[in-house]
Scaffold this active site. Sequence first.
Site, PDB file in Angstrom:
ATOM      1  N   LYS A  95       0.877  -1.176   0.000  1.00  0.00           N
ATOM      2  CA  LYS A  95       0.000   0.000   0.000  1.00  0.00           C
ATOM      3  C   LYS A  95       0.911   1.221   0.000  1.00  0.00           C
ATOM      4  O   LYS A  95       1.672   1.444   0.948  1.00  0.00           O
ATOM      5  CB  LYS A  95      -0.893  -0.005   1.242  1.00  0.00           C
ATOM      6  N   ALA A 182      -9.762   4.376   4.688  1.00  0.00           N
ATOM      7  CA  ALA A 182      -9.621   5.430   5.702  1.00  0.00           C
ATOM      8  C   ALA A 182     -10.878   6.281   5.874  1.00  0.00           C
ATOM      9  O   ALA A 182     -11.586   6.576   4.921  1.00  0.00           O
ATOM     10  CB  ALA A 182      -8.445   6.351   5.407  1.00  0.00           C
ATOM     11  N   GLY A 183     -11.114   6.629   7.117  1.00  0.00           N
ATOM     12  CA  GLY A 183     -12.223   7.526   7.441  1.00  0.00           C
ATOM     13  C   GLY A 183     -13.550   6.834   7.663  1.00  0.00           C
ATOM     14  O   GLY A 183     -14.559   7.478   7.953  1.00  0.00           O
ATOM     15  N   ASN A 204      -9.409   0.524   9.856  1.00  0.00           N
ATOM     16  CA  ASN A 204      -8.689   0.126  11.062  1.00  0.00           C
ATOM     17  C   ASN A 204      -9.425   0.612  12.317  1.00  0.00           C
ATOM     18  O   ASN A 204     -10.007  -0.162  13.070  1.00  0.00           O
ATOM     19  CB  ASN A 204      -7.251   0.659  11.001  1.00  0.00           C
TER      20      ASN A 204
HETATM   21  C1  LIG Z   1      -3.832   0.933   8.931  1.00  0.00           C
HETATM   22  C2  LIG Z   1      -4.008   1.832   7.798  1.00  0.00           C
HETATM   23  O1  LIG Z   1      -3.597   1.548   6.716  1.00  0.00           O
HETATM   24  C3  LIG Z   1      -4.645   3.132   8.070  1.00  0.00           C
HETATM   25  O2  LIG Z   1      -3.739   4.143   7.854  1.00  0.00           O
HETATM   26  C4  LIG Z   1      -5.826   3.236   7.200  1.00  0.00           C
HETATM   27  O3  LIG Z   1      -5.740   4.270   6.333  1.00  0.00           O
HETATM   28  C5  LIG Z   1      -7.089   3.139   7.972  1.00  0.00           C
HETATM   29  O4  LIG Z   1      -7.606   4.335   8.396  1.00  0.00           O
HETATM   30  P1  LIG Z   1      -8.835   4.349   9.434  1.00  0.00           P
HETATM   31  O5  LIG Z   1      -8.243   4.082  10.787  1.00  0.00           O
HETATM   32  O6  LIG Z   1      -9.448   5.708   9.307  1.00  0.00           O
HETATM   33  O7  LIG Z   1      -9.765   3.257   9.034  1.00  0.00           O
END
Ligand SMILES: CC(=O)[C@@H](O)[C@H](O)COP(=O)(O)O
Length: 255
Positions: A95, A182-183, A204
């Site tokens: 990634k 993310a988000g 995450n």
């Molecule tokens: C673990 C990872 O790769 C994070 O940087 C990802 O972007 C998830 O983001 P969130 O915690 O907002 O889901």
Amino acid sequence: MLKIGDRTFRSRLLLGTGTFPSVDVQREAVKASETEILTFAVAKMNMDDDDDDLVAELNSDSFSMLPNTAGAKTAEEAVRIAKLARASGLSDMVKVEVIGDDQTLLPDAVETYRATEMLLEEGFITLPYIADDPVLASKLEELGAHAVMPGAAPIGTGRGILNPLHLSYIVAQSQVPVIVDAGIGAPSHASLAMEMGADAVLLNRAISQADDPVKMAEAMKLAIQAGRLSYEAGRIPVKRFAKASSPQEGVPFYG
Ligand SMILES: CC(=O)[C@@H](O)[C@H](O)COP(=O)(O)O
């Protein structure tokens, strides 16, 4: 099946490790999520330490590893991190994460593009993390990126999809998998992304920081499955005016 490069996966949930309250909770949440792809920041790992909880946890044949280049501020740093991960036998799937701003943690588009280009030349399977920018997504696809990972909202904010229109453009134009990353804050956000036609979701904190991460992992798994099913089933179009479900004519009048 989700296909990234030459690899196929049943699960469409990619789970970020780290920020869990404990390794045990993380292990149970990973199990409940039924994820097949775990992502982690190479920069946070202690590669030389066999007792490093994370290394031990990830040393499993059951998962595909998706190391990320978090911590990189330039393309060169991202490439160095990715090479370290590959040399350590973790994965050649990466990634590509190059952050351009410390407060918003939004990705640096220029450095991400450069890093992806360099990593492709080095033979990596590249999944660049980008803002919800359809033009950049299309340029990365042209370059040869194996997937694009537009953010729903800034990392860790839990705000859900801030710009559904831009995400819909990315989904409509992309021939490579679109992984919303993310988000995401709630299962409904993840489900919406899938309903809109995203191929997968990476998250995450929505799981790791929930009151009950294991239960939330299951909720996310089901939401992503439901969103995907809905996408495949084809939802009804939105209408401006009401449409009756039962006949309006010939109904006996009992008044
Ligand atoms: C673990 C990872 O790769 C994070 O940087 C990802 O972007 C998830 O983001 P969130 O915690 O907002 O889901």
